[in-house]
Structure formats: C-alpha cells, structure tokens
Design a protein around this motif. Structure first.
Motif, PDB file in Angstrom:
ATOM      1  N   THR A   1      -4.774  -8.872   6.111  1.00 15.54           N
ATOM      2  CA  THR A   1      -4.786  -8.178   4.818  1.00 15.54           C
ATOM      3  C   THR A   1      -5.797  -7.029   4.804  1.00 15.54           C
ATOM      4  O   THR A   1      -5.803  -6.226   3.866  1.00 15.54           O
ATOM      5  N   GLU A   2      -6.638  -6.934   5.853  1.00 16.31           N
ATOM      6  CA  GLU A   2      -7.537  -5.788   5.948  1.00 16.31           C
ATOM      7  C   GLU A   2      -6.770  -4.478   6.185  1.00 16.31           C
ATOM      8  O   GLU A   2      -7.350  -3.388   6.091  1.00 16.31           O
ATOM      9  N   PHE A   3      -5.475  -4.577   6.473  1.00 14.72           N
ATOM     10  CA  PHE A   3      -4.648  -3.374   6.515  1.00 14.72           C
ATOM     11  C   PHE A   3      -4.597  -2.693   5.151  1.00 14.72           C
ATOM     12  O   PHE A   3      -4.104  -1.569   5.029  1.00 14.72           O
ATOM     13  N   PHE A   4      -5.122  -3.352   4.156  1.00 13.53           N
ATOM     14  CA  PHE A   4      -5.323  -2.764   2.829  1.00 13.53           C
ATOM     15  C   PHE A   4      -6.072  -1.425   2.919  1.00 13.53           C
ATOM     16  O   PHE A   4      -5.875  -0.529   2.092  1.00 13.53           O
ATOM     17  N   LEU A   5      -6.914  -1.277   3.935  1.00 16.07           N
ATOM     18  CA  LEU A   5      -7.706  -0.050   4.094  1.00 16.07           C
ATOM     19  C   LEU A   5      -6.844   1.183   4.334  1.00 16.07           C
ATOM     20  O   LEU A   5      -7.329   2.315   4.236  1.00 16.07           O
ATOM     21  N   ILE A   6      -5.565   0.974   4.627  1.00 13.80           N
ATOM     22  CA  ILE A   6      -4.639   2.089   4.790  1.00 13.80           C
ATOM     23  C   ILE A   6      -4.570   2.926   3.512  1.00 13.80           C
ATOM     24  O   ILE A   6      -4.271   4.124   3.544  1.00 13.80           O
ATOM     25  N   ILE A   7      -4.874   2.304   2.376  1.00 15.40           N
ATOM     26  CA  ILE A   7      -4.857   2.973   1.076  1.00 15.40           C
ATOM     27  C   ILE A   7      -5.793   4.172   1.056  1.00 15.40           C
ATOM     28  O   ILE A   7      -5.524   5.180   0.392  1.00 15.40           O
ATOM     29  N   PHE A   8      -6.914   4.071   1.792  1.00 10.45           N
ATOM     30  CA  PHE A   8      -7.894   5.153   1.804  1.00 10.45           C
ATOM     31  C   PHE A   8      -7.554   6.251   2.814  1.00 10.45           C
ATOM     32  O   PHE A   8      -8.235   7.266   2.868  1.00 10.45           O
ATOM     33  N   MET A   9      -6.518   6.039   3.626  1.00 11.18           N
ATOM     34  CA  MET A   9      -6.133   7.024   4.648  1.00 11.18           C
ATOM     35  C   MET A   9      -4.846   7.764   4.318  1.00 11.18           C
ATOM     36  O   MET A   9      -4.673   8.914   4.717  1.00 11.18           O
ATOM     37  N   LEU A  10      -3.940   7.110   3.614  1.00  6.62           N
ATOM     38  CA  LEU A  10      -2.623   7.692   3.368  1.00  6.62           C
ATOM     39  C   LEU A  10      -2.659   9.086   2.715  1.00  6.62           C
ATOM     40  O   LEU A  10      -1.860   9.948   3.093  1.00  6.62           O
ATOM     41  N   PRO A  11      -3.558   9.355   1.753  1.00  6.46           N
ATOM     42  CA  PRO A  11      -3.558  10.697   1.152  1.00  6.46           C
ATOM     43  C   PRO A  11      -3.944  11.807   2.128  1.00  6.46           C
ATOM     44  O   PRO A  11      -3.730  12.990   1.823  1.00  6.46           O
ATOM     45  N   TYR A  12      -4.509  11.453   3.282  1.00  7.85           N
ATOM     46  CA  TYR A  12      -5.025  12.460   4.194  1.00  7.85           C
ATOM     47  C   TYR A  12      -4.196  12.584   5.483  1.00  7.85           C
ATOM     48  O   TYR A  12      -4.683  13.106   6.476  1.00  7.85           O
ATOM     49  N   LEU A  13      -2.959  12.085   5.438  1.00  8.81           N
ATOM     50  CA  LEU A  13      -2.065  12.255   6.582  1.00  8.81           C
ATOM     51  C   LEU A  13      -1.510  13.675   6.603  1.00  8.81           C
ATOM     52  O   LEU A  13      -1.215  14.252   5.557  1.00  8.81           O
TER      53      LEU A  13
ATOM     54  N   ALA B   1       0.830  -1.213   0.000  1.00 10.96           N
ATOM     55  CA  ALA B   1       0.000   0.000   0.000  1.00 10.96           C
ATOM     56  C   ALA B   1       0.862   1.259   0.000  1.00 10.96           C
ATOM     57  O   ALA B   1       0.558   2.239  -0.693  1.00 10.96           O
ATOM     58  N   LEU B   2       1.949   1.243   0.757  1.00  5.19           N
ATOM     59  CA  LEU B   2       2.829   2.405   0.823  1.00  5.19           C
ATOM     60  C   LEU B   2       3.611   2.603  -0.470  1.00  5.19           C
ATOM     61  O   LEU B   2       3.844   3.744  -0.902  1.00  5.19           O
ATOM     62  N   LEU B   3       3.997   1.530  -1.130  1.00  8.64           N
ATOM     63  CA  LEU B   3       4.668   1.649  -2.420  1.00  8.64           C
ATOM     64  C   LEU B   3       3.732   2.260  -3.461  1.00  8.64           C
ATOM     65  O   LEU B   3       4.141   3.121  -4.258  1.00  8.64           O
ATOM     66  N   LEU B   4       2.481   1.818  -3.464  1.00  7.68           N
ATOM     67  CA  LEU B   4       1.492   2.412  -4.376  1.00  7.68           C
ATOM     68  C   LEU B   4       1.284   3.883  -4.056  1.00  7.68           C
ATOM     69  O   LEU B   4       1.180   4.724  -4.957  1.00  7.68           O
ATOM     70  N   HIS B   5       1.219   4.197  -2.768  1.00  6.78           N
ATOM     71  CA  HIS B   5       1.026   5.588  -2.349  1.00  6.78           C
ATOM     72  C   HIS B   5       2.191   6.468  -2.793  1.00  6.78           C
ATOM     73  O   HIS B   5       1.989   7.634  -3.166  1.00  6.78           O
ATOM     74  N   ASN B   6       3.392   5.927  -2.788  1.00  6.56           N
ATOM     75  CA  ASN B   6       4.557   6.700  -3.235  1.00  6.56           C
ATOM     76  C   ASN B   6       4.468   7.063  -4.713  1.00  6.56           C
ATOM     77  O   ASN B   6       4.974   8.104  -5.140  1.00  6.56           O
ATOM     78  N   HIS B   7       3.828   6.198  -5.509  1.00  5.49           N
ATOM     79  CA  HIS B   7       3.644   6.490  -6.924  1.00  5.49           C
ATOM     80  C   HIS B   7       2.559   7.547  -7.142  1.00  5.49           C
ATOM     81  O   HIS B   7       2.662   8.373  -8.057  1.00  5.49           O
ATOM     82  N   TYR B   8       1.505   7.509  -6.301  1.00  6.49           N
ATOM     83  CA  TYR B   8       0.372   8.435  -6.456  1.00  6.49           C
ATOM     84  C   TYR B   8       0.003   8.991  -5.079  1.00  6.49           C
ATOM     85  O   TYR B   8      -1.004   8.593  -4.483  1.00  6.49           O
ATOM     86  N   PRO B   9       0.806   9.923  -4.542  1.00  2.00           N
ATOM     87  CA  PRO B   9       0.668  10.349  -3.142  1.00  2.00           C
ATOM     88  C   PRO B   9      -0.627  11.071  -2.782  1.00  2.00           C
ATOM     89  O   PRO B   9      -0.993  11.114  -1.619  1.00  2.00           O
ATOM     90  N   GLU B  10      -1.317  11.641  -3.745  1.00  2.00           N
ATOM     91  CA  GLU B  10      -2.537  12.396  -3.442  1.00  2.00           C
ATOM     92  C   GLU B  10      -3.815  11.632  -3.766  1.00  2.00           C
ATOM     93  O   GLU B  10      -4.915  12.172  -3.626  1.00  2.00           O
ATOM     94  N   LEU B  11      -3.679  10.380  -4.215  1.00  2.00           N
ATOM     95  CA  LEU B  11      -4.823   9.631  -4.708  1.00  2.00           C
ATOM     96  C   LEU B  11      -5.052   8.354  -3.900  1.00  2.00           C
ATOM     97  O   LEU B  11      -4.138   7.826  -3.278  1.00  2.00           O
ATOM     98  N   THR B  12      -6.302   7.852  -3.942  1.00  2.74           N
ATOM     99  CA  THR B  12      -6.613   6.540  -3.378  1.00  2.74           C
ATOM    100  C   THR B  12      -6.646   5.525  -4.516  1.00  2.74           C
ATOM    101  O   THR B  12      -6.544   5.889  -5.699  1.00  2.74           O
TER     102      THR B  12
END
Length: 365
Positions: A195-207, A58-69
């Motif tokens: 694997t429900e930690f997958f939901l972190i994807i919806f929170m990372l853009p709003y840190l 999830a964090l690797l994906l977030h690094n590619h698209y930091p403002e998006l879910t």
C-alpha cells in the motif's frame, strides 16, 4: 507549480520499486514465515493485490484532479477545514513512517556492522544525504534511482546465485497442506508494504506524459511481488520452518555463502543493497513530506523547509521506539492497520466522495 522537474512513467516505476523493496526484502520473510510457514512464498502474491488496488485508486483520483496532489484536492473534495485536518494527519503519518524506516536502517547497520557507532550518527548521515537529493527535486531523485537500481538488482542477483548450492528443495513441501489460509495470514502484514504505492499520488502530477501511467504503476507492483516471492522462497529453501526465528533472514542467508573456501563473508553485499534501497525509500517519503507540507502551508517553494524537516525526521527516528524489539512489535501489530488507514482507506473514501460530488453536479445540470 512548485515542482518544475518532470519524470517519465518508467522513472516513476523505478523510484517506486526500491521504495517498497528496501525494507521489505529484509523483514518480510520472517513475518510471512511466522504465519505461512512452508507456504510463505505464496504470501507476496496475495499481498500484491493491495498494491494493484492502491495504484488503481491513486490513478482514479488523479484523473479527477490531474494537476494536484492529495494535499491539494482533499480540500476540494471534503471542504477546506476538513481537508486541512486530513492533510495534517497525513503529514504526521508520512513523517512518522519515514522515521520508522530511518530507525530500521540505523538498527540494522549498528546491529550488524558498526556496533560501537551511535545510532544517531547513522540515521543523521542518511537523513542529510537524502535531504540533498530531495532539495534537488523529483527529477534528480529519479535520475539517482536510475543509476542505483542496476547496482541494487545486480547485488541481489549475486546473493541469489551464490545461495543455490545451499538450498534444500524439500523444505517447500507439503505445499498448502492446511489450505490457502496460512499463506493469506502471512500476507496481511506484507500487504501494507504494497500500500506504500500510495506515494504515486505525489508523482503523478509531474509526469511528462499521461500515457501508460497505469501500465508503469502496475509493472512496478509486479516487480516488487516477484522480488519478494524469490526472497521468501530462497529463505524457505535455506532455513525451512525456522525462517521466522531470524530478524533478518536475508542477512543470515548471506552468512551461509561459502564458495571453495575463497568467497566468504559477503554480508557487505546485503549491506550495500540495504543502503542503496533505504536511500531511495527515505528520499521518496521525505519528498512527499516536504512537498506536502509546502502545499499544506501554501508556500511557493518547498526547498527552504527541506533541512528543518530533516531535523524533525531524525528526532522522529529516535522517538518511534525505545529498542529494536519494541520497533519489531510495532511493525507486526499496530503498523499494518495504521498504514492501511492512510495509504488505502483514506484515498478510497476521498474517491467515493469525489465521485458522489461529480454525480450530484451532473444531476443538477
């Protein structure tokens, strides 16, 4: 950005912890005990590897698209139409899974405390309270979790301490008598809770800050692992090899508590743990569904669709299974593979495609 609230890395970890623990704390001991027997306390350690991997992806994906879910960058990675199809499938999965969680909550409350109350009253009231929380936004949810988590942890520790006189340490032996295989088998189903930690994807853009995102995510996984190891260990030391015969071992354990013929019938403590945990878990899944739907439909605000989706959630909680036995069968057979596809396999595939596209773009330049 439709979500104006911001949360810290600690608040994200606090939200994720009960999201995983809420249902796992009651169901995992019986599931692990069925396969791992006296090694069931080891199973959460192997299962947690799925949690670490999920957070990392999830964090690797977030690094590619930091403002998006994931609802937004899936279209950028695999194309507009395929991205919409993937997004729709993901929304159905989140709605279905949250319906299962709500149904588990209803079955537990009706089966143990309110047998004469229609289950839809139980599930409907929880869905309504969670809708109010979700409508307040991510920051409101995080602040609510900060208030409730100390209560959750205190009640859990009370149960653990009161059970000490009833424990039989001999139940843990022999350790790994059949090798490591049984404990790994006992980790297969529980790993899908991680694997429900997958939901972190919806929170990372709003840190608020991007620092220590990995640290807080991993610490949350560790906290869940330790809690489940303790839960499984105490269930084993109390019930031994009959742990798997109980639907809710922790509830059954609470009924054993008897301090000087004065402190008895503390099942209400388990009920309080369940209500607090499920409130946060349903709210987090609910939030992911709502903001994901708004992004999929390109709405400017997610709040108008909160209550309509809440109605769908109640309908799904009724539809998911005809009985508790059918629900239990689904959770122990179909759900692990179903969850794995959306919570781990899908993010991994998106990450691989994103990395290949980035590499191809660099080669073109």
């Amino acid at each position: 950005m439709m979500e104006r609230g911001k949360i810290s890395g600690l608040q994200m970890a606090i939200l994720l912890y009960p999201t995983i623990i809420a249902t796992a704390i009651l169901l995992v001991p019986a599931i692990s005990g069925k396969f791992a027997e006296q090694d069931m306390w080891l199973s959460p350690i192997w299962a947690s590897l799925a949690g670490f991997l999920t957070v990392y992806i999830a964090l690797l994906l977030h690094n590619h698209y930091p403002e998006l879910t994931i609802m937004q960058y899936s279209g950028k990675i695999i194309g507009f139409i395929p991205g919409k199809i993937v997004g729709l499938g993901l929304l159905f999965y989140l709605l279905h899974t949250n319906g299962v969680v709500l149904r588990e909550y209803g079955e537990f409350v009706v089966g143990n405390f309110l047998p004469s109350t229609p289950i839809i009253v139980i599930t409907g009231s929880m869905a309504f309270v969670c809708a109010l929380s979700v409508r307040g936004g991510l920051e409101v949810m995080a602040r609510s979790a900060q208030i409730f988590i100390p209560v959750f942890m205190t009640l859990f520790l009370v149960i653990i301490l009161l059970l000490f006189p009833e424990l039989r340490p001999a139940n843990i032996f022999p350790v790994m008598d059949d090798g490591i295989t049984p404990s790994i088998k006992g980790a297969i189903v529980p790993s899908q809770w991680f694997t429900e930690f997958f939901l972190i994807i919806f929170m990372l853009p709003y840190l608020r800050t991007k620092e220590k995102r990995m640290t807080w995510g991993m610490l949350s996984v560790v906290a869940v692992m330790i809690t489940l190891v303790i839960t499984n260990l105490f269930s084993l030391l109390l019930f031994g090899d009959i742990t798997s015969k109980f639907t809710y071992p922790v509830m059954s354990a609470a009924r054993y508590i008897d301090v000087a013929d004065f402190l008895q019938h503390v099942e209400s403590i388990v009920m309080a743990i369940w209500v607090v945990g499920v409130f946060i878990k349903v709210s987090v899944f609910y939030y992911a569904i709502v903001i994901g739907t708004a992004q999929w439909l390109h709405l400017s605000d997610y709040r108008p669709i909160v209550f309509p989706i809440g109605l769908l959630l109640i309908i799904f909680s009724t539809w998911v299974a005809a009985s508790l036995q059918e629900l239990s069968h689904f959770l122990s057979t179909v759900w692990p593979f179903y969850a794995l596809v959306f919570q781990l396999v899908l993010p991994v595939l998106l990450l691989l495609v994103a990395m290949m596209r980035k590499k191809a773009a660099e080669n073109d330049n």
